[in-house]
Design an enzyme around this catalytic site. Structure first.
Site, PDB file in Angstrom:
ATOM      1  N   ASP A  22       4.231 -10.781 -22.566  1.00 50.47           N
ATOM      2  CA  ASP A  22       5.869 -11.801 -22.767  1.00 50.47           C
ATOM      3  C   ASP A  22       6.808 -10.167 -23.035  1.00 50.47           C
ATOM      4  O   ASP A  22       6.834 -10.668 -24.280  1.00 50.47           O
ATOM      5  CB  ASP A  22       5.843 -12.854 -22.914  1.00 50.47           C
ATOM      6  CG  ASP A  22       4.460 -13.692 -21.912  1.00 50.47           C
ATOM      7  OD1 ASP A  22       4.614 -12.871 -21.170  1.00 50.47           O
ATOM      8  OD2 ASP A  22       4.405 -15.117 -22.101  1.00 50.47           O
ATOM      9  N   TYR A  37       3.650 -10.435 -15.657  1.00 47.21           N
ATOM     10  CA  TYR A  37       2.470 -11.186 -15.160  1.00 47.21           C
ATOM     11  C   TYR A  37       2.721 -11.822 -13.649  1.00 47.21           C
ATOM     12  O   TYR A  37       1.475 -12.174 -12.955  1.00 47.21           O
ATOM     13  CB  TYR A  37       2.972 -12.533 -16.635  1.00 47.21           C
ATOM     14  CG  TYR A  37       1.743 -13.257 -16.594  1.00 47.21           C
ATOM     15  CD1 TYR A  37       0.340 -12.696 -16.906  1.00 47.21           C
ATOM     16  CD2 TYR A  37       1.302 -14.766 -16.174  1.00 47.21           C
ATOM     17  CE1 TYR A  37      -0.828 -13.820 -17.347  1.00 47.21           C
ATOM     18  CE2 TYR A  37       0.592 -15.393 -16.097  1.00 47.21           C
ATOM     19  CZ  TYR A  37      -0.459 -15.273 -17.144  1.00 47.21           C
ATOM     20  OH  TYR A  37      -1.908 -15.505 -16.908  1.00 47.21           O
TER      21      TYR A  37
HETATM   22  N1  CAA Z   1      14.830 -20.325 -18.285  1.00 53.77           N
HETATM   23  C1  CAA Z   1      16.009 -19.886 -18.474  1.00 53.77           C
HETATM   24  N2  CAA Z   1      17.030 -19.269 -19.877  1.00 53.77           N
HETATM   25  C2  CAA Z   1      15.746 -19.377 -20.589  1.00 53.77           C
HETATM   26  C3  CAA Z   1      14.411 -19.308 -20.713  1.00 53.77           C
HETATM   27  C4  CAA Z   1      14.182 -19.954 -19.374  1.00 53.77           C
HETATM   28  N3  CAA Z   1      12.943 -20.534 -19.226  1.00 53.77           N
HETATM   29  N4  CAA Z   1      14.237 -18.917 -21.771  1.00 53.77           N
HETATM   30  C5  CAA Z   1      14.864 -17.879 -22.708  1.00 53.77           C
HETATM   31  N5  CAA Z   1      16.557 -18.068 -21.831  1.00 53.77           N
HETATM   32  C6  CAA Z   1      17.463 -18.348 -22.735  1.00 53.77           C
HETATM   33  C7  CAA Z   1      17.813 -18.634 -23.787  1.00 53.77           C
HETATM   34  O1  CAA Z   1      18.112 -19.923 -23.773  1.00 53.77           O
HETATM   35  C8  CAA Z   1      18.677 -17.336 -24.529  1.00 53.77           C
HETATM   36  O2  CAA Z   1      19.420 -18.095 -24.496  1.00 53.77           O
HETATM   37  P1  CAA Z   1      20.842 -18.255 -25.178  1.00 53.77           P
HETATM   38  O3  CAA Z   1      20.978 -16.836 -25.254  1.00 53.77           O
HETATM   39  O4  CAA Z   1      22.426 -18.797 -24.491  1.00 53.77           O
HETATM   40  O5  CAA Z   1      20.774 -18.539 -26.175  1.00 53.77           O
HETATM   41  C9  CAA Z   1      18.629 -16.383 -23.866  1.00 53.77           C
HETATM   42  O6  CAA Z   1      17.274 -16.396 -22.244  1.00 53.77           O
HETATM   43  C10 CAA Z   1      17.330 -15.184 -24.995  1.00 53.77           C
HETATM   44  O7  CAA Z   1      17.190 -14.308 -23.699  1.00 53.77           O
HETATM   45  P2  CAA Z   1      15.828 -13.279 -24.430  1.00 53.77           P
HETATM   46  O8  CAA Z   1      15.912 -12.873 -23.100  1.00 53.77           O
HETATM   47  O9  CAA Z   1      16.549 -13.221 -25.809  1.00 53.77           O
HETATM   48  O10 CAA Z   1      14.319 -14.386 -24.710  1.00 53.77           O
HETATM   49  P3  CAA Z   1      13.731 -14.646 -25.803  1.00 53.77           P
HETATM   50  O11 CAA Z   1      13.607 -13.651 -26.754  1.00 53.77           O
HETATM   51  O12 CAA Z   1      14.646 -16.268 -26.531  1.00 53.77           O
HETATM   52  O13 CAA Z   1      12.587 -15.277 -25.469  1.00 53.77           O
HETATM   53  C11 CAA Z   1      10.361 -14.752 -24.239  1.00 53.77           C
HETATM   54  C12 CAA Z   1      11.833 -14.629 -24.755  1.00 53.77           C
HETATM   55  C13 CAA Z   1       9.935 -15.028 -25.796  1.00 53.77           C
HETATM   56  C14 CAA Z   1       9.908 -14.161 -23.631  1.00 53.77           C
HETATM   57  C15 CAA Z   1      10.187 -16.081 -23.959  1.00 53.77           C
HETATM   58  O14 CAA Z   1      11.057 -16.320 -22.780  1.00 53.77           O
HETATM   59  C16 CAA Z   1       8.926 -16.206 -23.597  1.00 53.77           C
HETATM   60  O15 CAA Z   1       8.070 -16.801 -24.510  1.00 53.77           O
HETATM   61  N6  CAA Z   1       8.665 -16.857 -22.659  1.00 53.77           N
HETATM   62  C17 CAA Z   1       7.287 -17.198 -21.262  1.00 53.77           C
HETATM   63  C18 CAA Z   1       6.418 -17.782 -22.175  1.00 53.77           C
HETATM   64  C19 CAA Z   1       5.298 -18.362 -20.943  1.00 53.77           C
HETATM   65  O16 CAA Z   1       5.463 -19.313 -20.539  1.00 53.77           O
HETATM   66  N7  CAA Z   1       4.879 -17.846 -20.903  1.00 53.77           N
HETATM   67  C20 CAA Z   1       2.978 -17.769 -20.452  1.00 53.77           C
HETATM   68  C21 CAA Z   1       2.264 -17.805 -21.520  1.00 53.77           C
HETATM   69  S1  CAA Z   1       0.898 -18.161 -20.791  1.00 53.77           S
HETATM   70  C22 CAA Z   1       0.041 -17.868 -19.493  1.00 53.77           C
HETATM   71  O17 CAA Z   1       0.991 -16.978 -18.750  1.00 53.77           O
HETATM   72  C23 CAA Z   1      -0.711 -18.565 -19.056  1.00 53.77           C
HETATM   73  C24 CAA Z   1      -0.688 -19.031 -17.423  1.00 53.77           C
HETATM   74  O18 CAA Z   1      -1.106 -18.520 -16.697  1.00 53.77           O
HETATM   75  C25 CAA Z   1       0.379 -20.505 -17.089  1.00 53.77           C
END
Ligand code: CAA
Length: 220
Positions: free
Chosen positions: A68, A127
């Protein structure tokens, strides 16, 4: 669950020798080790399974990984690894078994998709693309296979108690949990139950379908 229902089950893994050993000790399930992202390894592996257990009548494609990260930070490797494991594996595993299933006029293929392939997820272009691809693959192979008594279906789980979900950042997970109407994560059994249903001989009229098990998070 398939083993409890009386099937002879072989499980394939790539990493995690200790977990594999424990699964074998606890269940007696035959365990094989190869990388399902590697076509030649799958050909050899399927041959080994078939020489030990007989022809593969049921195939469950459930290998999946996450890398991710938002696209603007994603490396080519993070893209390629996820596509190769989550989607490439469907070709790599179906190709060696499909001819036998067609010849025997019976087969059950169940591909594990994801709610995130149905609706997208921030940080998961790789993904989500792979899991959306699983649904397209399922429908196309279902069309090709229907007249041979082979069904091909997809189960699309939501967020369940798995290591993959446990790896999601706490703050991200809290915001995701708030979008799940049943208010909790699913259990692996919630998914396995659908797989076992689709594997039955009597499920022959169900093909090309995608079954969601996501606590109401996304209603396709
Ligand atoms: N929707 C809208 N905005 C979002 C967001 C979302 N879902 N997620 C983060 N943002 C925003 C943040 O609020 C932040 O905004 P500000 O800059 O205004 O503060 C900005 O985007 C941050 O962006 P970055 O690009 O720096 O992202 P990050 O480092 O904070 O997060 C990430 C990136 C770690 C990849 C995170 O988004 C994440 O963990 N995503 C995946 C999570 C997930 O659901 N994974 C599933 C794993 S399990 C699986 O996949 C099994 C299955 O089949 C269900």
């Amino acid at each position: 669950m398939l083993q409890k229902e009386g099937y002879h089950v072989a499980a394939v893994y790539h990493a995690g020798d200790e977990s594999a050993r424990m699964l074998h000790e606890q269940s007696g399930i035959r365990i094989f080790k190869w990388n399902v992202a590697d076509f030649d390894a799958c050909k050899r592996g399927v041959a080994a399974v078939e020489s030990e257990l007989g022809p593969v009548d049921i195939l469950v494609n459930n290998a999946g990984i996450t890398r991710d990260t938002p696209l603007h930070r994603m490396t080519s490797e993070q893209w390629t690894d996820v596509l190769a494991t989550n989607l490439g594996s469907l070709f790599n595993m179906c190709r060696p078994v499909i001819e036998g299933m067609r010849a025997r006029k019976f087969g059950r293929i169940v591909n594990i998709g994801s709610v995130n392939g149905q609706r997208g997820q921030y940080g998961q272009t790789n993904y989500a693309a792979s899991k959306a691809g699983v649904i397209g693959f399922t429908k196309a192979l279902a069309l090709e296979s229907a007249r041979f008594g082979i069904t091909v279906n997809c189960v699309a789980p939501g967020y369940c108690h798995t290591d993959m979900v446990a790896a999601v950042r706490d703050d991200v997970m809290a915001s995701i949990l708030a979008t799940i109407p049943v208010g909790r994560l699913g259990e692996p059994e919630d998914v396995a139950r659908i797989v076992a249903f689709l594997a039955q001989d009597s499920a022959g009229f169900i093909t090309g379908a995608t079954f969601s098990a996501n606590g109401g998070q996304y209603m396709a």
